[in-house]
Design a protein around this motif. Structure first.
Motif, PDB file in Angstrom:
ATOM      1  N   LEU A 274     -11.178  23.294   4.410  1.00 35.68           N
ATOM      2  CA  LEU A 274     -10.946  24.875   4.195  1.00 35.68           C
ATOM      3  C   LEU A 274     -11.202  24.893   3.327  1.00 35.68           C
ATOM      4  O   LEU A 274     -11.782  26.177   3.703  1.00 35.68           O
ATOM      5  CB  LEU A 274      -9.044  24.761   3.917  1.00 35.68           C
ATOM      6  CG  LEU A 274      -7.883  24.604   5.439  1.00 35.68           C
ATOM      7  CD1 LEU A 274      -7.071  24.268   4.033  1.00 35.68           C
ATOM      8  CD2 LEU A 274      -8.207  24.871   6.409  1.00 35.68           C
ATOM      9  N   ILE A 275     -11.662  24.954   1.754  1.00 29.58           N
ATOM     10  CA  ILE A 275     -12.659  25.777   0.920  1.00 29.58           C
ATOM     11  C   ILE A 275     -13.751  25.465   1.044  1.00 29.58           C
ATOM     12  O   ILE A 275     -15.074  26.078   0.931  1.00 29.58           O
ATOM     13  CB  ILE A 275     -11.967  25.258  -0.437  1.00 29.58           C
ATOM     14  CG1 ILE A 275     -10.734  25.259  -0.755  1.00 29.58           C
ATOM     15  CG2 ILE A 275     -12.731  26.275  -1.794  1.00 29.58           C
ATOM     16  CD1 ILE A 275     -10.233  24.988  -1.928  1.00 29.58           C
ATOM     17  N   LEU A 276     -15.394  24.360   1.500  1.00 33.47           N
ATOM     18  CA  LEU A 276     -16.060  23.881   1.325  1.00 33.47           C
ATOM     19  C   LEU A 276     -16.407  25.275   2.398  1.00 33.47           C
ATOM     20  O   LEU A 276     -18.193  25.568   1.709  1.00 33.47           O
ATOM     21  CB  LEU A 276     -16.213  22.566   1.694  1.00 33.47           C
ATOM     22  CG  LEU A 276     -17.834  22.377   1.389  1.00 33.47           C
ATOM     23  CD1 LEU A 276     -17.927  22.305  -0.376  1.00 33.47           C
ATOM     24  CD2 LEU A 276     -18.635  20.899   2.369  1.00 33.47           C
ATOM     25  N   PRO A 277     -15.960  25.223   3.613  1.00 31.32           N
ATOM     26  CA  PRO A 277     -17.686  26.272   4.444  1.00 31.32           C
ATOM     27  C   PRO A 277     -17.307  27.817   3.564  1.00 31.32           C
ATOM     28  O   PRO A 277     -18.341  27.918   3.467  1.00 31.32           O
ATOM     29  CB  PRO A 277     -16.542  26.531   5.748  1.00 31.32           C
ATOM     30  CG  PRO A 277     -15.530  25.207   5.145  1.00 31.32           C
ATOM     31  CD  PRO A 277     -15.064  24.508   4.145  1.00 31.32           C
ATOM     32  N   GLY A 278     -16.643  28.430   2.699  1.00 29.87           N
ATOM     33  CA  GLY A 278     -16.554  29.205   2.091  1.00 29.87           C
ATOM     34  C   GLY A 278     -17.663  29.054   1.285  1.00 29.87           C
ATOM     35  O   GLY A 278     -18.749  30.226   1.051  1.00 29.87           O
ATOM     36  N   ILE A 279     -17.571  27.953   0.010  1.00 27.43           N
ATOM     37  CA  ILE A 279     -18.447  28.191  -0.454  1.00 27.43           C
ATOM     38  C   ILE A 279     -19.509  27.932  -0.192  1.00 27.43           C
ATOM     39  O   ILE A 279     -21.420  28.587  -0.672  1.00 27.43           O
ATOM     40  CB  ILE A 279     -18.054  26.824  -1.567  1.00 27.43           C
ATOM     41  CG1 ILE A 279     -17.008  27.224  -2.537  1.00 27.43           C
ATOM     42  CG2 ILE A 279     -19.303  26.184  -2.441  1.00 27.43           C
ATOM     43  CD1 ILE A 279     -16.250  25.812  -2.629  1.00 27.43           C
ATOM     44  N   LEU A 292      -6.225  29.779  -0.527  1.00 23.70           N
ATOM     45  CA  LEU A 292      -4.727  30.568  -0.124  1.00 23.70           C
ATOM     46  C   LEU A 292      -4.104  29.512   1.342  1.00 23.70           C
ATOM     47  O   LEU A 292      -2.797  29.730   1.348  1.00 23.70           O
ATOM     48  CB  LEU A 292      -4.479  31.796   0.346  1.00 23.70           C
ATOM     49  CG  LEU A 292      -5.282  32.480  -1.085  1.00 23.70           C
ATOM     50  CD1 LEU A 292      -5.456  33.999  -0.650  1.00 23.70           C
ATOM     51  CD2 LEU A 292      -4.112  32.556  -2.276  1.00 23.70           C
ATOM     52  N   VAL A 293      -4.643  29.028   2.075  1.00 21.51           N
ATOM     53  CA  VAL A 293      -3.871  28.031   2.973  1.00 21.51           C
ATOM     54  C   VAL A 293      -3.860  26.639   2.027  1.00 21.51           C
ATOM     55  O   VAL A 293      -2.950  26.170   2.796  1.00 21.51           O
ATOM     56  CB  VAL A 293      -5.115  28.522   4.335  1.00 21.51           C
ATOM     57  CG1 VAL A 293      -4.720  27.532   5.275  1.00 21.51           C
ATOM     58  CG2 VAL A 293      -5.453  30.061   4.459  1.00 21.51           C
ATOM     59  N   TRP A 294      -4.902  26.157   1.504  1.00 18.82           N
ATOM     60  CA  TRP A 294      -4.941  25.227   1.328  1.00 18.82           C
ATOM     61  C   TRP A 294      -3.916  24.550   0.133  1.00 18.82           C
ATOM     62  O   TRP A 294      -3.232  23.480   0.033  1.00 18.82           O
ATOM     63  CB  TRP A 294      -5.871  24.010   0.830  1.00 18.82           C
ATOM     64  CG  TRP A 294      -6.554  23.378  -0.539  1.00 18.82           C
ATOM     65  CD1 TRP A 294      -6.270  21.985   0.362  1.00 18.82           C
ATOM     66  CD2 TRP A 294      -6.672  22.287  -1.158  1.00 18.82           C
ATOM     67  NE1 TRP A 294      -5.880  21.152   0.060  1.00 18.82           N
ATOM     68  CE2 TRP A 294      -5.665  21.478  -1.746  1.00 18.82           C
ATOM     69  CE3 TRP A 294      -6.031  23.741  -2.170  1.00 18.82           C
ATOM     70  CZ2 TRP A 294      -5.872  20.883  -2.708  1.00 18.82           C
ATOM     71  CZ3 TRP A 294      -6.386  22.952  -3.823  1.00 18.82           C
ATOM     72  CH2 TRP A 294      -6.147  21.850  -4.284  1.00 18.82           C
ATOM     73  N   LEU A 295      -3.333  24.926  -0.643  1.00 21.28           N
ATOM     74  CA  LEU A 295      -2.404  25.000  -2.037  1.00 21.28           C
ATOM     75  C   LEU A 295      -0.864  25.016  -0.863  1.00 21.28           C
ATOM     76  O   LEU A 295      -0.451  23.928  -1.578  1.00 21.28           O
ATOM     77  CB  LEU A 295      -2.608  26.631  -2.828  1.00 21.28           C
ATOM     78  CG  LEU A 295      -1.566  26.375  -3.744  1.00 21.28           C
ATOM     79  CD1 LEU A 295      -1.581  24.848  -4.512  1.00 21.28           C
ATOM     80  CD2 LEU A 295      -1.849  27.536  -4.938  1.00 21.28           C
TER      81      LEU A 295
END
Length: 440
Positions: A274-279, A292-295
């Motif tokens: 969920l977070i790595l694509p944005g990074i 915000l979706v992952w948490l």
């Protein structure tokens, strides 16, 4: 037939001829007889009964057409259904007052075992059998917390050595690792620090924290495995020694480690997806959305699988079956378990901070050269700076770890009592004969 003995039916209208003190109106005299012949007693002349001329005469009523009399009975004198006209009016039994048990077909309860919740005068379930630290019935929040504390207090000879030894080993290893990994690390607040130095400092700090947390997790697994057995026996009122707890938990220890690592790997993998694509796309907004979706998803899954550890240990199941059992037990009660788990975590955090903070302050003042030295970032690898806070952590973990483990085990027991009637099985295991087969 009246199903509620002692209760009159409100608003009912007596049938004709069922008025107390009448016989259908056929034999009622038109006027009450006067008593002029009654002689006065010599010793009490003032007690002579005079005639009653002021009472109006009532007209004669035909036998086939009875009517109501002119005078109505006082309120509260209605007769129970099915009462004969000749019988005197039954006195209604008073309702149960505050804290009293109303009479009923089950010896003062509205139900064969737990009563009728919300019934008149009944403000909760009747007392249940309590062979150990909790009553054998669905538990409330206070009973779960009190059961965890009662087990720590009553069975401290088993709980204290387990947590103290494990916490001490974890902190000794952590202090040694921090000493050698942070020995050459100096945190500087000057503005001329290069980017390479900042990256090295951050990397060393994260590596040290990761290793310390891994050791902490392993220690928590061992404590959880052994304390689960202690708490399961405490529910039955039985004592468990350290050797008994180790012997019973050892066959499932590797599976518990596998369960913990699987949950940790799943959390990391979910965050990476969920977070790595944005990074990677260098898009801060996409990364924030993924976080915000992952948490909340991580919190939801964590609560859903929060009972997997006691299910694995007490049911001797596999990792996947333990996850399925936890998901089944938590179903439809997610918010309740989330609230209890959150409250337990908050209490454990404040207890730990109250214990550790004074030790950290002492270490900074005595061994760290004061606040000025701390701001300058010097002496981070000082033995005193590492040992003194570690002592506070040992004390805090000795108290906090059994409390959190106990709440988790009692939540598991509570959910099984609510869904599967585990209280009956626990009563038989505790040696209570005929429990749950009779009223009361």
């Amino acid at each position: 037939m009246n199903d509620s003995p002692g209760w009159a039916t409100p608003g009912s209208t007596p049938s004709d001829g069922e008025r107390p003190g009448t016989d259908g109106g056929a034999q009622q005299p038109s006027t009450p007889p006067a008593q002029p012949e009654q002689p006065a007693r010599p010793e009490q002349p003032e007690q002579e009964q005079p005639a009653q001329p002021e009472q109006p005469a009532q007209p004669e009523q035909p036998a086939g057409d009875p009517k109501w009399s002119a005078e109505q009975p006082p309120p509260g004198q209605w007769s129970s259904p099915g009462q004969s006209p000749e019988a005197p009016p039954a006195q209604p039994q008073p309702t149960a007052g505050w804290g009293q048990q109303p009479a009923g077909p089950y010896g003062g309860q509205y139900g064969p075992q737990y009563g009728y919740p919300g019934g008149p005068g009944q403000w909760g379930p009747p007392p249940a059998a309590k062979p150990g630290v909790i009553p054998l019935r669905p538990l409330g929040l206070g009973e779960i917390l009190d059961g965890a504390v009662a087990t720590m207090r009553t069975h401290w000879r088993s709980v204290l050595p387990i947590t103290l030894v494990v916490a001490t080993l974890v902190q000794v290893i952590s202090v040694i690792l921090q000493k050698f990994m942070l020995d050459d690390l100096t945190v500087s607040t000057s503005e001329d620090v290069s980017t390479e130095e900042m990256i090295d400092t951050l990397g060393s700090t994260l590596a040290t924290s990761a290793v310390v947390q891994f050791i902490q997790v392993l220690g928590t697994i061992v404590v959880t495995a052994m304390l689960t057995m202690v708490f399961s026996r405490a529910v039955l009122g039985q004592h468990s020694s350290v050797s008994d707890a180790w012997r019973e938990s050892r066959p499932q220890l590797l599976r518990l480690i596998g369960l913990t690592l699987l949950l940790a790997f799943g959390a990391i993998l979910l965050g990476a997806v969920l977070i790595l694509p944005g990074i990677l796309a260098d898009n801060i907004g996409l990364g924030i959305v993924g976080f915000l979706v992952w948490l909340p998803l991580l919190i939801w899954l964590g609560v859903r699988f929060s009972l997997a550890s006691p299910a694995l240990m007490l049911e001797k199941s596999t990792v996947l079956k333990a996850l399925a059992r936890s998901s089944k037990l938590v179903k439809d009660t997610w918010w309740r378990i989330f609230g209890i788990t959150l409250l337990t975590g908050v209490l454990a955090f404040f207890i730990s901070m109250m214990i550790v903070a004074p030790f950290q302050f002492i270490g900074i003042i005595v061994f760290g050269g004061g606040l000025e030295s701390m701001e300058a970032g010097s002496d981070m690898g000082n033995w005193g700076m590492l040992i003194v806070p570690a002592i506070g952590l040992i004390i805090a973990q000795t108290i906090v770890m059994p409390f959190q483990s106990g709440v988790t085990v009692l939540l598991y027991v509570d959910q099984r009592i609510r869904r599967e009637g585990l209280d009956l099985e626990l009563a038989r295991a505790a040696g209570l004969e005929n429990y749950g087969t009779t009223g009361g």
